[in-house]
Scaffold this motif. Structure first.
Motif, PDB file in Angstrom:
ATOM      1  N   ARG A 360       0.822  -1.200   0.000  1.00 16.07           N
ATOM      2  CA  ARG A 360       0.000   0.000   0.000  1.00 16.07           C
ATOM      3  C   ARG A 360       0.868   1.267   0.000  1.00 16.07           C
ATOM      4  N   MET A 381      -3.844   5.179   3.002  1.00 16.99           N
ATOM      5  CA  MET A 381      -2.759   4.269   3.341  1.00 16.99           C
ATOM      6  C   MET A 381      -2.789   3.894   4.820  1.00 16.99           C
ATOM      7  N   THR A 384      -5.276   1.317   5.809  1.00 19.85           N
ATOM      8  CA  THR A 384      -4.756  -0.028   5.549  1.00 19.85           C
ATOM      9  C   THR A 384      -3.866  -0.482   6.683  1.00 19.85           C
ATOM     10  N   THR A 390      -7.488  -2.563   2.039  1.00 24.04           N
ATOM     11  CA  THR A 390      -7.451  -1.379   1.206  1.00 24.04           C
ATOM     12  C   THR A 390      -8.852  -0.792   1.097  1.00 24.04           C
TER      13      THR A 390
END
Length: 391
Positions: A360, A381, A384, A390
């Motif tokens: 990611r 990001m 995640t 995601t």
């Protein structure tokens, strides 16, 4: 470790123009040999190596060796200072190198040398050319004038189009050891050995960044705050708050890097046109001042994006350390100061989660290169990081 090599550099510094190049003996030997018989050498080069490995310094030294007559230290110093008329160095002040800049560079490459043996064209950020801009250089690289030499610099060959790579001779630089960089930084800056070692490790052997960290306590503080903030993310709310704080810290860092230069440029312009310090700027000068400010804004945008990219590099080192701990390896950690927190993550996460986060990070870097909004890209990001999914 090659501490003996660093000691050798101290006692047997190479002569001009190579004295500023550090830790790249093989590359120096190659370019010194080429410069000794320049009319028989390749006239288009690509110097590759990780950020901070000395690509631009080596390119400048090579230019000095080509332009100056052997032993002419006065001309060499002029080239190294960037003021010789036969050296043209292009560095992307904005996010990318523009077609306009590339065309101007190509046009200048066809001028005969005005004072030196060669005209040298250095492109310091060749990886910042989009395809259309790269195509502008192709013909000039393939068939340069007899007394023109091109030197491109980029992190790797893969950062350039195949058509560019096929027209240059590539010279790859080596990565120095942490201990070597630490010894160099301590010698250059007088920094405490422990600070120099930490800076070299955190900079991942990037010499320029290591020197900045060693000499700027605020830069060290911002890095530490950023990494501790990311390690502490536990939910979406944390992700949003930390993303905003990262951008704020990166903005502060960018301002610290550019503010002094911006003010010096403004003062120089006003002095050149005869405006006294503190005096009212006449209307006739405002256009020049506005043009300078626009250029400085473009440079600030690049500096901010470079700063965020550096944050992503630091975060990659963080989660790389987590992967190492998950596989039972504690030697070679980059972020030793956070070892306890990293061991906590290594125990709480699966290796698959950590690899998802690293993937990611790479995707976030690509999104930012496509001009994604920094805060939104970082928020996504960090979600995640906390969920392993995601968005």
């Amino acid at each position: 470790m090659q501490v003996s090599h660093v000691e050798a550099v101290d006692t047997q510094a190479p002569p001009l123009p190579w004295s500023a190049v550090w830790g790249q003996d093989a590359a120096v030997d190659t370019l010194r040999e080429a410069a000794s018989d320049p009319f028989a050498m390749t006239h288009a080069w690509l110097i590759t190596g990780p950020p901070g490995s000395g690509r631009s310094t080596l390119a400048q030294a090579f230019a000095a060796a080509l332009i100056a007559e052997p032993g002419d230290e006065q001309v060499m110093r002029q080239v190294l200072a960037g003021t010789h008329p036969d050296l043209t160095a292009l560095r992307a002040e904005g996010v990318v190198i523009t077609i306009k800049d590339a065309r101007a560079l190509v046009e200048r490459s066809y001028f005969a040398p005005s004072a030196g043996r060669f005209r040298v064209m250095v492109v310091e950020d060749a990886d910042r050319m989009v395809e259309r801009t790269s195509n502008v250089l192709l013909k000039a690289l393939e068939e340069p004038p007899e007394r023109t030499v091109w030197v491109l610099c980029a992190p790797s060959e893969a950062d350039l189009l195949p058509t560019i790579r096929s027209r240059v001779r590539t010279l790859r630089l080596r990565e120095p050891d942490v201990a070597d960089v630490a010894a160099l930084i301590a010698r250059r800056t007088g920094a405490d050995a422990a600070v120099a070692e930490q800076s070299a490790r955190h900079a991942q052997r990037h010499i320029g960044m290591a020197q900045r960290l060693a000499t700027d306590a605020d830069a060290r503080r911002r890095r530490d705050e950023t990494l501790r903030g990311v390690v502490g993310v536990r939910g979406v709310g944390d992700a949003v708050a930390v993303a905003g704080r990262i951008v704020q810290l990166a903005t502060e860092d960018a301002k610290a890097l550019t503010a002094e230069r911006d003010e010096a440029e403004r003062a120089s312009l006003l002095r050149t046109v005869g405006v006294a310090e503190g005096a009212r700027v006449p209307p006739a000068v405002r256009g020049q001042l506005n043009a300078l400010e626009d250029e400085q804004k473009r440079r600030a945008t690049r500096s901010l994006r470079d700063g965020i990219d550096r944050v992503l590099t630091d975060l990659q080192s963080l989660f790389r350390d987590v992967v190492m701990l998950q596989h039972g390896r504690a030697e070679g950690l980059i972020n030793l100061e956070l070892e306890a927190e990293l061991r906590g993550l290594a125990g709480a996460w699966t290796p698959g989660h950590t690899l998802t986060v690293l993937d990611r990070l790479g995707e976030t870097r690509r999104n930012l290169e496509q001009n994604a909004a920094p805060v939104l890209a970082l928020e996504s990001m960090l979600i995640t990081v906390t969920t392993g999914r995601t968005p």
